[in-house]
Design a protein around this motif. Structure first.
Motif, PDB file in Angstrom:
ATOM      1  N   GLU A  13       0.953  -1.288  -0.009  1.00 39.12           N
ATOM      2  CA  GLU A  13       0.092  -0.306   0.018  1.00 39.12           C
ATOM      3  C   GLU A  13       0.796   1.300   0.048  1.00 39.12           C
ATOM      4  OE1 GLU A  13      -3.025   0.042   3.178  1.00 39.12           O
ATOM      5  OE2 GLU A  13      -4.255  -1.319   1.888  1.00 39.12           O
ATOM      6  N   LEU A 152      -4.741  -0.688  14.479  1.00 38.49           N
ATOM      7  CA  LEU A 152      -5.859  -0.394  13.724  1.00 38.49           C
ATOM      8  C   LEU A 152      -5.787  -0.387  12.165  1.00 38.49           C
ATOM      9  CD1 LEU A 152      -7.808   1.949  16.002  1.00 38.49           C
ATOM     10  CD2 LEU A 152      -8.009  -0.194  15.809  1.00 38.49           C
ATOM     11  N   SER A 153      -4.842   0.243  11.581  1.00 37.91           N
ATOM     12  CA  SER A 153      -4.761   0.529  10.073  1.00 37.91           C
ATOM     13  C   SER A 153      -3.490   1.118   9.742  1.00 37.91           C
ATOM     14  CB  SER A 153      -5.728   1.812  10.088  1.00 37.91           C
ATOM     15  OG  SER A 153      -5.736   2.170   8.689  1.00 37.91           O
ATOM     16  N   ARG A 155      -3.201   2.447   6.567  1.00 41.15           N
ATOM     17  CA  ARG A 155      -3.463   3.729   6.135  1.00 41.15           C
ATOM     18  C   ARG A 155      -3.376   4.749   7.003  1.00 41.15           C
ATOM     19  NH1 ARG A 155      -7.662   2.493   1.689  1.00 41.15           N
ATOM     20  NH2 ARG A 155      -5.891   1.744   0.709  1.00 41.15           N
ATOM     21  N   LEU A 156      -4.019   4.669   8.099  1.00 40.84           N
ATOM     22  CA  LEU A 156      -4.078   5.751   9.120  1.00 40.84           C
ATOM     23  C   LEU A 156      -2.751   6.016   9.688  1.00 40.84           C
ATOM     24  CD1 LEU A 156      -5.861   7.486  10.981  1.00 40.84           C
ATOM     25  CD2 LEU A 156      -6.046   5.726  12.392  1.00 40.84           C
ATOM     26  N   HIS A 331      -8.762  -9.040   9.873  1.00 36.55           N
ATOM     27  CA  HIS A 331      -9.495  -8.096   9.022  1.00 36.55           C
ATOM     28  C   HIS A 331      -8.565  -6.921   8.414  1.00 36.55           C
ATOM     29  CE1 HIS A 331     -12.932 -10.381   9.653  1.00 36.55           C
ATOM     30  NE2 HIS A 331     -13.035 -10.103  11.155  1.00 36.55           N
ATOM     31  N   ARG A 332      -7.791  -6.601   9.538  1.00 32.68           N
ATOM     32  CA  ARG A 332      -7.007  -5.287   9.361  1.00 32.68           C
ATOM     33  C   ARG A 332      -5.656  -5.439   8.655  1.00 32.68           C
ATOM     34  NH1 ARG A 332      -8.969  -4.287  14.683  1.00 32.68           N
ATOM     35  NH2 ARG A 332     -10.807  -3.245  14.652  1.00 32.68           N
ATOM     36  N   THR A 334      -2.668  -5.896   9.913  1.00 42.29           N
ATOM     37  CA  THR A 334      -1.610  -5.170  10.505  1.00 42.29           C
ATOM     38  C   THR A 334      -0.832  -6.247  11.396  1.00 42.29           C
ATOM     39  OG1 THR A 334      -3.165  -4.513  12.368  1.00 42.29           O
ATOM     40  CG2 THR A 334      -2.450  -2.929  10.397  1.00 42.29           C
ATOM     41  N   SER A 336      -0.422  -6.839  14.650  1.00 37.48           N
ATOM     42  CA  SER A 336      -0.908  -6.390  15.877  1.00 37.48           C
ATOM     43  C   SER A 336      -0.151  -7.080  17.084  1.00 37.48           C
ATOM     44  CB  SER A 336      -2.140  -6.217  16.409  1.00 37.48           C
ATOM     45  OG  SER A 336      -2.874  -7.424  15.851  1.00 37.48           O
TER      46      SER A 336
END
Length: 468
Positions: A13, A152-153, A155-156, A331-332, A334, A336
């Motif tokens: 990404e 969480l993300s 992209r964020l 889902h994310r 990442t 984590s």
């Protein structure tokens, strides 16, 4: 979602703008707002300090280009760890990842978090030193907020990097323009006899480089997330050249501005140099520099978290860390568990940490491993010239950076040997002792399997597969 059966891939990404932002954003953090006074006080003169800053930029550029070739020969995330694994072998790679996860990355994150906290509380303690407990609490909040964001993300986290990058660039442009205005007004007295009083001892030069290179740390950020970079064979070297040229130019101009506005003595005695500069040039608007420096450190801390979690993740994937750390959120996407682990260690270091020693011991450890990594590139160039390498550097480049790495490791010890450097060396070597029973012979596997299954369900993560 990219996948192979039930296994997950980290997504590609990060484009060229994100890539430049990650390198420059991680490099321009707390360092340029804190290190200049330490470089100057160690080396002793304005002229010599500017030479140190320029050479630091050159070392970062050459190192970054060497890493760009390594990143295209071995197109996997994990930077030094994965390169050592493929060239120097499993034991050396484990010693690195053990030192990196337990000391280097938490120390780096803690140093930046403490700088962030100092600038956050600075406007409220204009005339006095803020309480240490308050500074550490604010630093802990910064660490926890960014840990959540990165979990969480992707992209964020990338967006935070781009936004804080713009803020810190604006702050540095304001400092540069303020300095230019002062120069045109004739404030050049601090540059007369600018090399007078230079400390040319080997130890002084080494420590000055440690402080300067702390500000450039992050030049290898992209190599930690090669698998998430679009077209790495083109974007990796291009982002390195753009970002490091930009940062070196800015750092030199910012240092000239500091020295134009403040006398060398004022610069050396300042604890938050950007705030001192802001108060002298912007008057009642001096607090703006405090906010900008805090945001700058926040962005740098974000980049440190983003890349640090990836090393933990890649090491676990290779069997050098518990399996849970090689998993990504279903889902994310990442990593984590690796991020949570890095956060916990950072909070422990924060509780016992002290900014000054962090920089020296971080730099000492980092340059030992940078040297080993560059030796690996020289080995691949000589022994495996047939390997596909979309990007190449002349063999002279890694040799030059390797010489610099050897100097940086030995310099502080030659003139002024301290027992702490021995402790750090012994800690690095202890990685080899841990490797044999726990990694090679896999002691206590049953307990680890049960814990992994529990954590997997609790954190909603699944094993991730590397991109091929």
């Amino acid at each position: 979602m990219e996948g192979d059966g039930q296994r997950l891939n980290l997504k590609r990404e990060v484009g060229i703008i994100g890539a430049v932002s990650f390198i420059a954003g991680t490099m321009i953090g707390s360092g340029i707002f804190i290190s200049p006074q330490y470089v100057l006080s160690t080396i002793g003169s304005p002229g010599a300090s500017l030479v140190i800053w320029a050479i630091c930029g050159l070392i970062a550029m050459l190192g970054g280009l060497c890493y760009a070739e390594l990143g295209t020969i071995i197109p996997e995330s994990g930077a030094e760890y994965i390169y050592m694994l493929r060239t120097a072998g499993k034991v050396v790679a484990f010693m690195f990842v053990f030192s990196f996860i337990m000391v280097m990355r938490p120390a780096s994150a803690t140093g930046i978090a403490l700088s962030f906290a100092e600038y956050v509380v600075a406007p409220f303690y204009y005339d006095c030193t803020p309480p240490q407990l308050l500074v550490k609490c604010v630093a802990a909040v910064g660490i926890l907020v960014l840990a959540v964001v990165n979990c969480l993300s992707v992209r964020l986290a990338t967006n935070i990097q781009v936004v804080t990058m713009v803020v810190k660039m604006l702050a540095l442009v304001v400092i540069v323009l303020g300095g230019v205005v002062k120069l045109f007004q004739g404030s050049t007295e601090n540059f007369e006899n600018s090399f007078e009083g230079s400390n040319v001892g080997v130890s002084s030069i080494g420590i000055a480089f440690y402080q300067g290179l702390w500000s450039y740390d992050g030049w290898n950020t992209l190599n930690y997330l090669t698998e998430e970079l679009k077209h790495p064979e083109v974007n990796l070297p291009r982002a390195v050249v753009i970002a490091i040229t930009l940062v070196t130019g800015l750092y030199l101009l910012v240092n000239v501005s500091y020295l134009t506005v403040m006398t060398p003595r004022e610069l050396m005695s300042s604890s938050a140099v950007a705030v001192t500069w802001g108060n002298k040039v912007l008057g009642s608007w001096g607090w703006v520099m405090s906010v900008a420096a805090a945001l700058s450190a926040f962005g740098s801390l974000n980049g440190t978290f983003f890349s640090g979690g990836r090393v933990c993740f890649v090491a676990a994937r290779e069997g050098h860390m518990p399996d849970i750390l090689a998993m990504a959120h279903v889902h994310r996407l990442t990593p984590s568990p690796a991020l949570i682990f890095t956060t916990l260690i950072s909070l422990v270091v924060l509780a016992i940490g002290d900014f000054q020693s962090i920089v020296n011991f971080f730099s000492f450890t980092a340059w030992i491993f940078y040297g080993i990594t560059l030796s690996g590139l020289i080995y691949l160039k000589i022994k495996k010239p047939e390997l596909p390498r979309p990007y190449k550097v002349p063999i002279l480049l890694p040799i030059l950076v390797l010489i610099a790495a050897v100097f940086l490791v030995l310099a502080p010890i030659i003139d002024d040997p301290q027992i702490e450097y021995l402790y750090v060396t012994l800690f690095i070597l202890s990685g080899a002792i841990i490797y044999v029973p726990f990694i090679h012979y896999k002691l206590c596997p049953g307990l680890l399997t049960k814990l992994t299954v529990f954590m997997q369900l609790f954190l909603e993560v699944a094993p991730a597969e590397k991109n091929l």
